[in-house]
Design an enzyme around this catalytic site. Structure first.
Site, PDB file in Angstrom:
ATOM      1  N   TYR A 148       0.860  -1.163   0.095  1.00  0.00           N
ATOM      2  CA  TYR A 148      -0.144  -0.065  -0.075  1.00  0.00           C
ATOM      3  C   TYR A 148       0.891   1.325  -0.030  1.00  0.00           C
ATOM      4  O   TYR A 148       1.740   1.311   0.778  1.00  0.00           O
ATOM      5  CB  TYR A 148      -1.063  -0.126   1.256  1.00  0.00           C
ATOM      6  CG  TYR A 148      -1.820   1.423   1.280  1.00  0.00           C
ATOM      7  CD1 TYR A 148      -2.744   1.319   0.379  1.00  0.00           C
ATOM      8  CD2 TYR A 148      -1.608   2.224   2.230  1.00  0.00           C
ATOM      9  CE1 TYR A 148      -3.473   2.410   0.455  1.00  0.00           C
ATOM     10  CE2 TYR A 148      -2.473   3.224   2.414  1.00  0.00           C
ATOM     11  CZ  TYR A 148      -3.486   3.622   1.482  1.00  0.00           C
ATOM     12  OH  TYR A 148      -4.356   4.572   1.627  1.00  0.00           O
ATOM     13  N   ASP A 243       9.262   2.709   0.237  1.00  0.00           N
ATOM     14  CA  ASP A 243       8.152   3.526   0.753  1.00  0.00           C
ATOM     15  C   ASP A 243       8.355   2.703   2.320  1.00  0.00           C
ATOM     16  O   ASP A 243       8.012   1.528   2.708  1.00  0.00           O
ATOM     17  CB  ASP A 243       6.983   3.024   0.352  1.00  0.00           C
ATOM     18  CG  ASP A 243       5.589   3.561   1.290  1.00  0.00           C
ATOM     19  OD1 ASP A 243       5.742   3.979   2.267  1.00  0.00           O
ATOM     20  OD2 ASP A 243       4.380   3.370   0.612  1.00  0.00           O
ATOM     21  N   LYS A 271       4.111   8.576   9.252  1.00  0.00           N
ATOM     22  CA  LYS A 271       3.680   7.613  10.639  1.00  0.00           C
ATOM     23  C   LYS A 271       4.587   8.029  11.612  1.00  0.00           C
ATOM     24  O   LYS A 271       4.550   9.181  12.154  1.00  0.00           O
ATOM     25  CB  LYS A 271       3.761   6.260  10.420  1.00  0.00           C
ATOM     26  CG  LYS A 271       2.448   5.889   9.331  1.00  0.00           C
ATOM     27  CD  LYS A 271       1.943   4.620   9.262  1.00  0.00           C
ATOM     28  CE  LYS A 271       0.613   4.579   8.587  1.00  0.00           C
ATOM     29  NZ  LYS A 271       0.747   3.862   7.234  1.00  0.00           N
TER      30      LYS A 271
HETATM   31  C1  LIG Z   1       0.121   4.605   5.772  1.00  0.00           C
HETATM   32  C2  LIG Z   1       0.833   4.207   4.661  1.00  0.00           C
HETATM   33  C3  LIG Z   1       1.120   5.149   3.499  1.00  0.00           C
HETATM   34  C4  LIG Z   1      -0.044   6.429   3.537  1.00  0.00           C
HETATM   35  O1  LIG Z   1       0.134   7.336   4.623  1.00  0.00           O
HETATM   36  P1  LIG Z   1      -1.092   8.135   5.008  1.00  0.00           P
HETATM   37  O2  LIG Z   1      -0.236   9.295   5.956  1.00  0.00           O
HETATM   38  O3  LIG Z   1      -2.116   7.281   5.458  1.00  0.00           O
HETATM   39  O4  LIG Z   1      -1.413   8.999   3.596  1.00  0.00           O
HETATM   40  C5  LIG Z   1       1.780   5.015   2.658  1.00  0.00           C
HETATM   41  N1  LIG Z   1       2.709   3.765   2.544  1.00  0.00           N
HETATM   42  C6  LIG Z   1       2.636   2.968   3.611  1.00  0.00           C
HETATM   43  C7  LIG Z   1       3.778   1.859   3.437  1.00  0.00           C
HETATM   44  C8  LIG Z   1       1.762   3.171   4.443  1.00  0.00           C
HETATM   45  O5  LIG Z   1       1.844   2.254   5.585  1.00  0.00           O
END
Ligand SMILES: *Cc1c(COP(=O)(O)O)cnc(C)c1O
Length: 433
Positions: A148, A243, A271
């Site tokens: 994601y 990511d 995060k």
């Molecule tokens: C949570 C998440 C996102 C998106 O971040 P948001 O602050 O919710 O937009 C993107 N990549 C990864 C791996 C994530 O866990």
């Protein structure tokens, strides 16, 4: 099922919310649809515990989906936010705190020479993709099924039928012509990536991956997989984007790239680097980052980017993560949790496997290996739902989905873990009955 927590206040509050908020939630997974339950509405959190509006208390293993590595309302983080708020909440002008946070991130993550702060992980990824395209002059992006990367158009795609060929939008409202620019391969499938690079020869701008997948549940990269992706990106002159929105400052201070010794070209963070407030970042090689406006031709901006409250929370958080041995402490806590749950499963004859990277882990109800999305989907999801419901009614709050990780924080002490394991054992016994 099992013991009674009364959720009537939450149910009422959710009905009320649904009149003015689609589904009653501001992010879909919060609706508990994945576990056939109704959401609990949270009143407060402290340390490793949250309390809902009915007064039920839970040991929390969601931690707001990753940011709260220190637990809820850490006094030093709260004090930093309060002090910043006293000085003004936003200026839309540079502040010292932005540079102070950027310097800490550059020190922690060697592949990041420069970074730009944004307000969400989605934005960070969106910007990374735009940079990769600008840097290479190519359009196609390669992603892995089950990873994601936020909810921007070109990443809401699923693998189509056929090899690395045509992808489909995984959301309504995403034009097919956008989705077609994203190629999807299976996680841990190196030949699939090789085929995609060949098929789209000279047209792949970048490959984006969660170096440790944590959004289909935790799935670990096979030995050598990430290194081979680095080599393939070099060979095809494509930008490698890690990511690390979840894994950054989570699996190690320097993220998964530090753990595996791989240097991506661009990294997305979020995060934890918001310290519980909305902040995220994209960073990497200066040569690529300097393409950003105002230096370069890639436009990107944000009214609340580098928000002073978020910067203060983040600095306080990162500074606590270099004091003592927090990652060692986390490892001890989560190893105790893993061993306890595995033992409970064994004693009750439940087939379960735990996959774990530092303080993130997933319990899969299966006796088979789990290496990609298809194998996650093949686990016993119905059993997971019963597991979730049992835990919730006994005061343990885990992510309301079989496709998410469990997060342990520095506020989870040995007694909290022991209590959790007892509850897990009881829930397993009830399931067995
Ligand atoms: C949570 C998440 C996102 C998106 O971040 P948001 O602050 O919710 O937009 C993107 N990549 C990864 C791996 C994530 O866990």
């Amino acid at each position: 099922m099992v013991q009674g927590y009364d959720f009537s206040g939450s149910v009422q509050a959710w009905q009320r919310a649904k009149r003015v908020i689609p589904g009653g939630v501001n992010s879909p997974v919060r609706a508990f649809g994945g576990v056939d339950e109704k959401p609990v509405v949270v009143a407060s959190g402290r340390g490793c515990r949250i309390t809902d509006i009915d007064g039920n208390e839970y040991i929390d293993y969601v931690g707001s989906w990753g940011p709260l590595i220190l637990g809820h309302a850490h006094p030093k983080v709260v004090a930093a936010i309060q002090a910043a708020a006293q000085r003004g909440t936003t200026f839309g002008a540079p502040t010292l705190a932005e540079t102070e946070l950027a310097e800490r991130i550059v020190r922690a993550v060697p592949s990041i020479q420069k970074l730009r702060m944004v307000s969400s992980g989605t934005e960070a990824v969106m910007t990374a993709i735009r940079l990769a395209r600008a840097h290479t002059g190519r359009d196609y992006i390669l992603k892995m099924n089950g990873c994601y990367h936020g909810h921007s158009d070109c990443l809401l795609v699923a693998a189509g039928s056929g090899l690395a060929e045509h992808s489909n939008p995984s959301s309504a409202g995403v034009p097919r012509c956008f989705a077609e620019k994203t190629i999807v391969a299976e996680y841990n499938d190196l030949p699939g990536v090789e085929r995609a690079f060949e098929e789209y020869h000279g047209r792949v701008a970048g490959l984006i991956i969660e170096p440790i997948a944590a959004n289909m549940g935790v799935v670990l990269p096979d030995p050598g997989y990430l290194k081979s992706l680095r080599q393939l990106c070099d060979y095809h002159s494509a930008v490698l984007i890690f990511d690390e929105v979840i894994t950054g400052f989570r699996v190690a201070y320097g993220g998964a790239q530090g753990l595996f010794g791989i240097t991506p070209d661009l990294t997305c963070l979020g995060k934890i680097i918001g310290g519980g407030l909305p902040a995220a970042a994209v960073g990497g090689k200066s040569a690529i980052m300097n393409l950003l406006s105002p230096l370069g031709p890639v436009y990107q901006a944000g009214t609340l980017s580098g928000n002073p409250l978020a910067m203060a929370a983040a600095i306080a958080t990162l500074d606590l993560l270099v004091e003592g041995d927090p990652y060692g402490q986390l490892e001890t806590a989560v190893a105790q949790l893993q061993a306890g749950i595995e033992d409970a499963a064994r004693r009750t004859g439940i087939a379960m496997r735990i996959l774990r990277a530092g303080s993130i882990m997933s319990c899969y109800f299966t006796d088979r290996p789990v290496r990609n999305l298809a194998e996650v989907k093949a686990t016993d999801i119905a059993l997971f739902k019963r597991f979730f419901s049992g835990l919730l009614r006994n005061g343990v709050y885990i992510a309301p989905s079989a496709y998410e990780a469990l997060f342990v924080s520095l506020a989870h002490g040995p007694a909290d873990i022991e209590k959790t394991v007892e509850i897990v054992h009881k829930v397993f016994e009830d399931i067995r009955r």
